[in-house]
Scaffold this active site. Structure first.
Site, PDB file in Angstrom:
ATOM      1  N   LYS A  13      -8.315  44.841 123.085  1.00  0.00           N
ATOM      2  CA  LYS A  13      -7.692  45.422 124.432  1.00  0.00           C
ATOM      3  C   LYS A  13      -8.217  45.211 125.176  1.00  0.00           C
ATOM      4  O   LYS A  13      -7.845  45.982 126.552  1.00  0.00           O
ATOM      5  CB  LYS A  13      -7.321  46.846 123.882  1.00  0.00           C
ATOM      6  CG  LYS A  13      -6.437  46.905 122.206  1.00  0.00           C
ATOM      7  CD  LYS A  13      -6.657  48.671 121.336  1.00  0.00           C
ATOM      8  CE  LYS A  13      -6.995  49.022 121.673  1.00  0.00           C
ATOM      9  NZ  LYS A  13      -7.943  48.771 120.252  1.00  0.00           N
ATOM     10  N   ARG A  88      -3.188  57.858 120.392  1.00  0.00           N
ATOM     11  CA  ARG A  88      -4.167  58.218 119.218  1.00  0.00           C
ATOM     12  C   ARG A  88      -3.178  58.016 117.792  1.00  0.00           C
ATOM     13  O   ARG A  88      -3.249  57.874 117.009  1.00  0.00           O
ATOM     14  CB  ARG A  88      -5.474  58.295 119.131  1.00  0.00           C
ATOM     15  CG  ARG A  88      -6.288  57.775 119.566  1.00  0.00           C
ATOM     16  CD  ARG A  88      -7.832  58.389 119.378  1.00  0.00           C
ATOM     17  NE  ARG A  88      -9.306  57.972 120.442  1.00  0.00           N
ATOM     18  CZ  ARG A  88      -9.955  56.811 120.622  1.00  0.00           C
ATOM     19  NH1 ARG A  88      -9.460  55.385 119.667  1.00  0.00           N
ATOM     20  NH2 ARG A  88     -10.586  56.159 121.141  1.00  0.00           N
ATOM     21  N   ARG A 127     -19.315  40.019 118.192  1.00  0.00           N
ATOM     22  CA  ARG A 127     -19.289  40.606 119.513  1.00  0.00           C
ATOM     23  C   ARG A 127     -21.219  41.187 119.515  1.00  0.00           C
ATOM     24  O   ARG A 127     -21.677  41.671 120.149  1.00  0.00           O
ATOM     25  CB  ARG A 127     -18.898  41.905 119.368  1.00  0.00           C
ATOM     26  CG  ARG A 127     -18.751  42.856 120.755  1.00  0.00           C
ATOM     27  CD  ARG A 127     -16.690  43.551 120.821  1.00  0.00           C
ATOM     28  NE  ARG A 127     -17.300  44.564 120.172  1.00  0.00           N
ATOM     29  CZ  ARG A 127     -16.319  45.394 119.852  1.00  0.00           C
ATOM     30  NH1 ARG A 127     -14.900  44.698 120.615  1.00  0.00           N
ATOM     31  NH2 ARG A 127     -16.353  46.714 119.235  1.00  0.00           N
ATOM     32  N   ARG A 139     -22.784  48.005 120.875  1.00  0.00           N
ATOM     33  CA  ARG A 139     -22.090  49.776 120.530  1.00  0.00           C
ATOM     34  C   ARG A 139     -23.280  50.553 118.687  1.00  0.00           C
ATOM     35  O   ARG A 139     -22.685  50.100 118.073  1.00  0.00           O
ATOM     36  CB  ARG A 139     -21.088  49.479 120.511  1.00  0.00           C
ATOM     37  CG  ARG A 139     -21.087  49.667 122.093  1.00  0.00           C
ATOM     38  CD  ARG A 139     -18.997  49.046 121.967  1.00  0.00           C
ATOM     39  NE  ARG A 139     -18.131  50.049 121.558  1.00  0.00           N
ATOM     40  CZ  ARG A 139     -16.766  50.040 121.272  1.00  0.00           C
ATOM     41  NH1 ARG A 139     -16.305  49.001 121.905  1.00  0.00           N
ATOM     42  NH2 ARG A 139     -16.049  50.622 120.214  1.00  0.00           N
ATOM     43  N   ARG A 150     -14.114  52.580 111.396  1.00  0.00           N
ATOM     44  CA  ARG A 150     -12.714  52.972 112.140  1.00  0.00           C
ATOM     45  C   ARG A 150     -11.113  52.527 112.106  1.00  0.00           C
ATOM     46  O   ARG A 150     -10.251  52.740 112.906  1.00  0.00           O
ATOM     47  CB  ARG A 150     -13.360  52.171 113.661  1.00  0.00           C
ATOM     48  CG  ARG A 150     -14.821  53.101 114.027  1.00  0.00           C
ATOM     49  CD  ARG A 150     -15.216  52.011 114.865  1.00  0.00           C
ATOM     50  NE  ARG A 150     -14.132  51.383 116.532  1.00  0.00           N
ATOM     51  CZ  ARG A 150     -15.103  50.417 117.057  1.00  0.00           C
ATOM     52  NH1 ARG A 150     -16.003  50.375 116.227  1.00  0.00           N
ATOM     53  NH2 ARG A 150     -14.142  50.643 117.968  1.00  0.00           N
TER      54      ARG A 150
END
Length: 196
Positions: A13, A88, A127, A139, A150
Site C-alpha cells: 500500500k 480500519r 524489506r 521498523r 499485525r
C-alpha cells in the site's frame, strides 16, 4: 479522486500510494501523521486527541474522523486524497461515509491489494534486508512475530471492509503479488476517467 487502499501489512500500500501521489498529485493522508499534526497545531480536535494520547488511551473513531474532516478541507486535498491507515474497521468506514456525505462528497474507489500471507513474511524479511542495506533503521514491527500479530489484527478488524465496500460497488481487487510495476499499471487503469 478520493481513494482508500486496503490490504494487509506488507501488501504494498505504501509503495502504491507513493506512486499515485507522484502520478496524480493527490496527498496521501496518514491518520497517524494527521493526529500528530493536529496535536502540534493545537486544533480543537487535536487538543482532544492530545489528552487521550497523553493518558495512553486509543483515540476514538470520532476524533479520528474529526481530524480527517479537518484535513480534507485543506487546499491540497480539495481535489482528492488517498486515505492511509483509515478506516480500519466497519464502524470507522460508516463514520467516514457520514462525514463525507455531510460535505457532499464521496469515495471514488477502494482498491484492495490481495496477497498470499505466507509470501508476505518473505516480503517483510526482504524489506528488512533492504532497509539495513541502505543503512536505515528497521521498523520495530518488521519482525516475523510482530508481523503475524499485525496480520491477525488485520484479518479480524480490517478485512471485513472488503465486503462493506463491495456492497457499495466501490471495491476493486488487484493481485498484490504481481510485480510492483504491474500493480501500478492496474491501479492506473482503475483510476482512468470513465467515459460518460
Amino acid at each position: 479522486m478520493r481513494l482508500i487502499l486496503l490490504g494487509p501489512p506488507g501488501a504494498g500500500k505504501g509503495t502504491q500510494s507513493a506512486r499515485i501521489v507522484e502520478q496524480h498529485g493527490l496527498p496521501q493522508l496518514s491518520t497517524g501523521d494527521m493526529l500528530r499534526a493536529a496535536v502540534a497545531a493545537g486544533t480543537p480536535v487535536g487538543l482532544k486527541a492530545k489528552d487521550v494520547m497523553a493518558s495512553g488511551g486509543l483515540v476514538s473513531d470520532e476524533i479520528v474522523v474529526g481530524i480527517v474532516a479537518d484535513r480534507i478541507e485543506e487546499p491540497d486535498a480539495r481535489g482528492g486524497f488517498i486515505l492511509d491507515g483509515f478506516p480500519r474497521t466497519v464502524p470507522q468506514a460508516e463514520a467516514l461515509d457520514r462525514m463525507l456525505a455531510e460535505k457532499g462528497i464521496g469515495l471514488d474507489a477502494v482498491i484492495e491489494l490481495k496477497v498470499d500471507e505466507n509470501a508476505l513474511v518473505d516480503r517483510i524479511a526482504k524489506r528488512v534486508a533492504d532497509t539495513l542495506a541502505r543503512g536505515e533503521p528497521v521498523r520495530k514491527d518488521d519482525n516475523p512475530e510482530a508481523f503475524k500479530t499485525r496480520l491477525v489484527a488485520y484479518r479480524e478488524l480490517t478485512a471485513p471492509l472488503s465486503e462493506y465496500y463491495a456492497k457499495k460497488g466501490l471495491l476493486r481487487v488487484l493481485d498484490g503479488m504481481q510485480p510492483i510495476d504491474q500493480v501500478t499499471a492496474e491501479i492506473a487503469r482503475i483510476l482512468q476517467p470513465q467515459p460518460a
